[in-house]
Design a protein around this motif. Structure first.
Motif, mmCIF file in Angstrom:
data_model
loop_
_atom_site.group_PDB
_atom_site.id
_atom_site.type_symbol
_atom_site.label_atom_id
_atom_site.label_comp_id
_atom_site.label_asym_id
_atom_site.label_seq_id
_atom_site.Cartn_x
_atom_site.Cartn_y
_atom_site.Cartn_z
ATOM 1 N N LEU A 101 -25.258 11.002 -17.949
ATOM 2 C CA LEU A 101 -26.218 10.335 -17.062
ATOM 3 C C LEU A 101 -26.518 8.907 -17.518
ATOM 4 N N LEU A 102 -26.380 8.640 -18.808
ATOM 5 C CA LEU A 102 -26.619 7.286 -19.315
ATOM 6 C C LEU A 102 -25.628 6.281 -18.739
ATOM 7 N N ALA A 103 -24.502 6.764 -18.236
ATOM 8 C CA ALA A 103 -23.518 5.873 -17.613
ATOM 9 C C ALA A 103 -24.090 5.197 -16.369
ATOM 10 N N ALA A 104 -25.155 5.756 -15.805
ATOM 11 C CA ALA A 104 -25.766 5.166 -14.612
ATOM 12 C C ALA A 104 -26.309 3.769 -14.902
ATOM 13 N N ARG A 105 -26.564 3.482 -16.151
ATOM 14 C CA ARG A 105 -27.113 2.176 -16.534
ATOM 15 C C ARG A 105 -26.022 1.186 -16.943
ATOM 16 N N THR A 106 -24.768 1.547 -16.702
ATOM 17 C CA THR A 106 -23.655 0.678 -17.085
ATOM 18 C C THR A 106 -22.829 0.305 -15.855
ATOM 19 N N ARG A 107 -21.869 -0.565 -16.062
ATOM 20 C CA ARG A 107 -20.963 -0.952 -14.974
ATOM 21 C C ARG A 107 -20.066 0.199 -14.551
ATOM 22 N N LEU A 108 -19.914 1.193 -15.420
ATOM 23 C CA LEU A 108 -19.098 2.362 -15.112
ATOM 24 C C LEU A 108 -19.592 3.071 -13.855
ATOM 25 N N ALA A 109 -20.890 3.017 -13.603
ATOM 26 C CA ALA A 109 -21.477 3.716 -12.463
ATOM 27 C C ALA A 109 -20.875 3.269 -11.131
ATOM 28 N N LEU A 110 -20.393 2.041 -11.073
ATOM 29 C CA LEU A 110 -19.869 1.504 -9.805
ATOM 30 C C LEU A 110 -18.345 1.524 -9.731
ATOM 31 N N LEU A 111 -17.702 2.146 -10.706
ATOM 32 C CA LEU A 111 -16.245 2.109 -10.767
ATOM 33 C C LEU A 111 -15.582 2.676 -9.515
ATOM 34 N N LEU A 112 -15.974 3.865 -9.089
ATOM 35 C CA LEU A 112 -15.327 4.469 -7.923
ATOM 36 C C LEU A 112 -15.584 3.663 -6.653
ATOM 37 N N GLN A 113 -16.791 3.077 -6.529
ATOM 38 C CA GLN A 113 -17.064 2.243 -5.353
ATOM 39 C C GLN A 113 -16.164 1.010 -5.348
ATOM 40 N N ARG A 114 -15.938 0.405 -6.528
ATOM 41 C CA ARG A 114 -15.042 -0.763 -6.603
ATOM 42 C C ARG A 114 -13.614 -0.374 -6.235
ATOM 43 N N VAL A 115 -13.164 0.765 -6.740
ATOM 44 C CA VAL A 115 -11.811 1.229 -6.408
ATOM 45 C C VAL A 115 -11.708 1.484 -4.909
ATOM 46 N N ASP A 116 -12.718 2.125 -4.323
ATOM 47 C CA ASP A 116 -12.717 2.376 -2.875
ATOM 48 C C ASP A 116 -12.631 1.077 -2.080
ATOM 49 N N ARG A 117 -13.401 0.068 -2.477
ATOM 50 C CA ARG A 117 -13.367 -1.219 -1.764
ATOM 51 C C ARG A 117 -11.985 -1.849 -1.844
ATOM 52 N N ARG A 118 -11.377 -1.772 -3.018
ATOM 53 C CA ARG A 118 -10.031 -2.347 -3.163
ATOM 54 C C ARG A 118 -9.016 -1.593 -2.318
#
Length: 130
Positions: A101-118
């Motif tokens: 859950l601590l990953a929510a405070r990192t850039r990792l939290a948005l990784l799948l959204q970035r991949v989806d956008r690409r």
């Protein structure tokens, strides 16, 4: 696709947790299995952080992972002959879930959204080129 990946992780954990212990490698040192529990549940929790965008959804996924871990421990006692439920495993799972859950405070939290956008951008470009 991303949810299927998360479900595959759950299936792998369930399979590994319920298979006979004779089919598993020996632990390298006392307590190593607790590190495996914590690491596995941290990975599943961090993946859930990437998968679910809202805090409520992430906490629901975390609660679901904890329930899953408890259910697996109970199933070990009920459905296996050489495995037994351990409260320490549940605590290791819970620690891993919190770590994930601590990953929510990192850039990792948005990784799948970035991949989806690409991926969406690539599909749009393919559509315009043809």
């Amino acid at each position: 696709m991303w949810v299927a990946g998360w479900l595959a992780m759950l299936a792998l954990v369930a399979t590994g947790s319920l298979m006979p212990s004779s089919g598993l490698p020996d632990v390298a040192f006392p307590g190593a299995d607790k590190l495996q529990h914590g690491g596995g549940y941290a990975a599943m929790s961090a993946y859930a952080v990437m998968l679910f965008a809202t805090r409520r959804a992430r906490w629901t996924a975390a609660a679901g992972l904890l329930a899953f871990g408890i259910a697996i421990e109970l199933a070990q006692g009920a459905f296996t002959v050489d495995r037994s439920p351990e409260l320490a495993d549940v605590f290791a799972n819970a620690a891993g879930i919190v770590a994930g859950l601590l990953a929510a405070r990192t850039r990792l939290a948005l990784l799948l959204q970035r991949v989806d956008r690409r991926l969406a951008g690539a599909r749009e470009q393919d559509g315009r080129a043809g």
